[in-house]
Design a protein around this motif. Structure first.
Motif, PDB file in Angstrom:
ATOM      1  N   ALA A  81     -38.011  -0.733 -27.971  1.00 59.44           N
ATOM      2  CA  ALA A  81     -36.995  -1.716 -27.354  1.00 59.44           C
ATOM      3  C   ALA A  81     -35.448  -1.169 -27.668  1.00 59.44           C
ATOM      4  CB  ALA A  81     -37.358  -3.129 -27.692  1.00 59.44           C
ATOM      5  N   ALA A  82     -35.362  -0.960 -28.985  1.00 54.92           N
ATOM      6  CA  ALA A  82     -33.881  -0.574 -29.300  1.00 54.92           C
ATOM      7  C   ALA A  82     -33.449   0.722 -28.813  1.00 54.92           C
ATOM      8  CB  ALA A  82     -33.850  -0.420 -30.745  1.00 54.92           C
ATOM      9  N   PHE A  83     -34.219   1.561 -28.047  1.00 54.75           N
ATOM     10  CA  PHE A  83     -33.784   2.742 -27.703  1.00 54.75           C
ATOM     11  C   PHE A  83     -33.665   2.827 -26.142  1.00 54.75           C
ATOM     12  CE2 PHE A  83     -36.353   4.885 -31.286  1.00 54.75           C
ATOM     13  CZ  PHE A  83     -35.256   4.615 -32.200  1.00 54.75           C
ATOM     14  N   THR A  84     -34.145   1.822 -25.521  1.00 56.62           N
ATOM     15  CA  THR A  84     -34.269   2.069 -23.975  1.00 56.62           C
ATOM     16  C   THR A  84     -32.615   1.890 -23.058  1.00 56.62           C
ATOM     17  OG1 THR A  84     -34.861  -0.332 -23.730  1.00 56.62           O
ATOM     18  CG2 THR A  84     -36.518   1.588 -23.539  1.00 56.62           C
ATOM     19  N   ALA A  85     -31.896   1.096 -23.822  1.00 50.89           N
ATOM     20  CA  ALA A  85     -30.692   0.896 -23.215  1.00 50.89           C
ATOM     21  C   ALA A  85     -29.913   2.188 -23.318  1.00 50.89           C
ATOM     22  CB  ALA A  85     -29.903  -0.324 -23.728  1.00 50.89           C
TER      23      ALA A  85
END
Length: 346
Positions: free
Chosen positions: A192-196
């Motif tokens: 989740a921390a990487f998608t943005a």
């Protein structure tokens, strides 16, 4: 089947982290840690001497440029590399760039020490073993974006699913599609921390607008929507009035977001949709793509020769979900051709 364990070289500037990773990997009889290196120069010599199957590489190491080291590996001695990353803002950005350069996958490095790492042990071991079985195809070409002379219908949509090796594949594929392409919904398995950060990087490099999807966001031409990590993404509605739907239901096919969930949401408008399945481990997306095809969608798969891991495309092809397979470099043209065939038929 492999006749010997996957041979791994660990590269990390932290002695304690090298010890933790060695301990966790060595607990699996199918993995052999052949050495540990504190920095790239030592690692380079050890790669020549030990010929490991897989390299685990710390994303951030003081006094060196890890991306330059990775790029050199990919150019001079291509091999599977698994990135170990902290979840800092800089770590996230560097990790996305590492995946774009050809790292097989990234594993988040826990902040709490050995106990947290133990919780991630299965994922770490699984990723290393998948990397050991992966291929290292030639770096995909990024072509000059095509252009669609006549606007396509505003109710056509493209859905893409990918996993291991998918970041590099998506950079190549999306960079080669035109700014005026139909809306594209993407599920890429990543933390989740990487998608943005992934969406932001794609937005800077691709002709079309790229964003991390938000609940109720309208689905519009010329825009790519990246499913946020940890949430399922669906397309709700059709006929030019579609919107993004996000939810937190249980994982599907072992994943959230799930490619199957996205593909199944496309069934109501399948005759005006194109489904694409790219490199990745496992079978997520196979059943959903089959449902799309059975409802009239055009369905495409990445071929084995250009995949890092020919898992998801193979699973979809073997059950008849994929109409045609293409190399990664040929997929942009195949997608546009499929969209144009929809225009002719409607």
């Amino acid at each position: 089947m492999r006749s010997r364990p996957v041979r791994v070289l660990i590269v990390d500037d932290s002695a304690s982290m090298r010890g933790i990773v060695r301990s966790l990997l060595s607990a699996d009889p199918d993995i052999e840690v052949v050495g540990c290196a504190p920095e790239p120069m030592t690692a380079r010599a050890m790669i020549k001497d030990l010929d490991p199957d897989v390299l685990t590489l710390d994303v951030e190491m003081p006094g060196m440029d890890g991306l330059s080291f990775l790029e050199r590996i990919m150019r001079l001695r291509p091999m599977p590399v698994v990135m170990l990353s902290t979840l800092t803002a800089r770590g996230t950005d560097v990790t996305i760039e590492a995946l774009r350069l050809g790292a097989v996958d990234c594993i988040a490095k826990p902040q709490g020490g050995p106990t947290d790492m133990e919780r991630e042990a299965d994922a770490l071991r699984r990723t290393v073993k998948v990397a050991g079985r992966s291929s290292r195809p030639r770096r995909p070409e990024i072509s000059r974006p095509a252009h669609i002379d006549q606007p396509l219908r505003d109710d056509i949509a493209i859905a893409i699913g990918s996993s291991t090796g998918g970041v590099e594949a998506l950079f190549s594929l999306l960079s080669s599609l035109p700014a005026n392409c139909p809306p594209i919904l993407v599920v890429q398995h990543m933390p989740a921390a990487f998608t943005a950060g992934f969406a932001d990087r794609l937005d800077r490099l691709c002709p079309m607008r790229v964003c991390e999807a938000v609940e109720a966001m309208p689905v519009e031409p010329g825009t790519v929507y990246i499913a946020p990590g940890g949430r399922h993404m669906e397309m709700a509605g059709n006929n030019g009035r579609a919107r993004i739907r996000l939810h937190d239901a249980d994982p599907v096919s072992g994943h959230r977001p799930s490619v199957d969930t996205l593909f199944r949401s496309m069934r109501p408008m399948a005759s005006k949709a194109v489904g694409v399945i790219l490199t990745g481990m496992g079978s997520d997306g196979a059943q959903g793509l089959l449902a799309m095809r059975q409802n009239g969608a055009r369905t495409l798969g990445q071929d084995e020769a250009s995949c890092v891991v020919y898992g998801m495309p193979r699973a979809a092809f073997e059950i008849g979900a994929v109409q045609q397979q293409f190399s990664l470099n040929a997929l942009p043209g195949a997608i546009l051709k499929a969209c144009q065939s929809i225009v002719r038929e409607h």
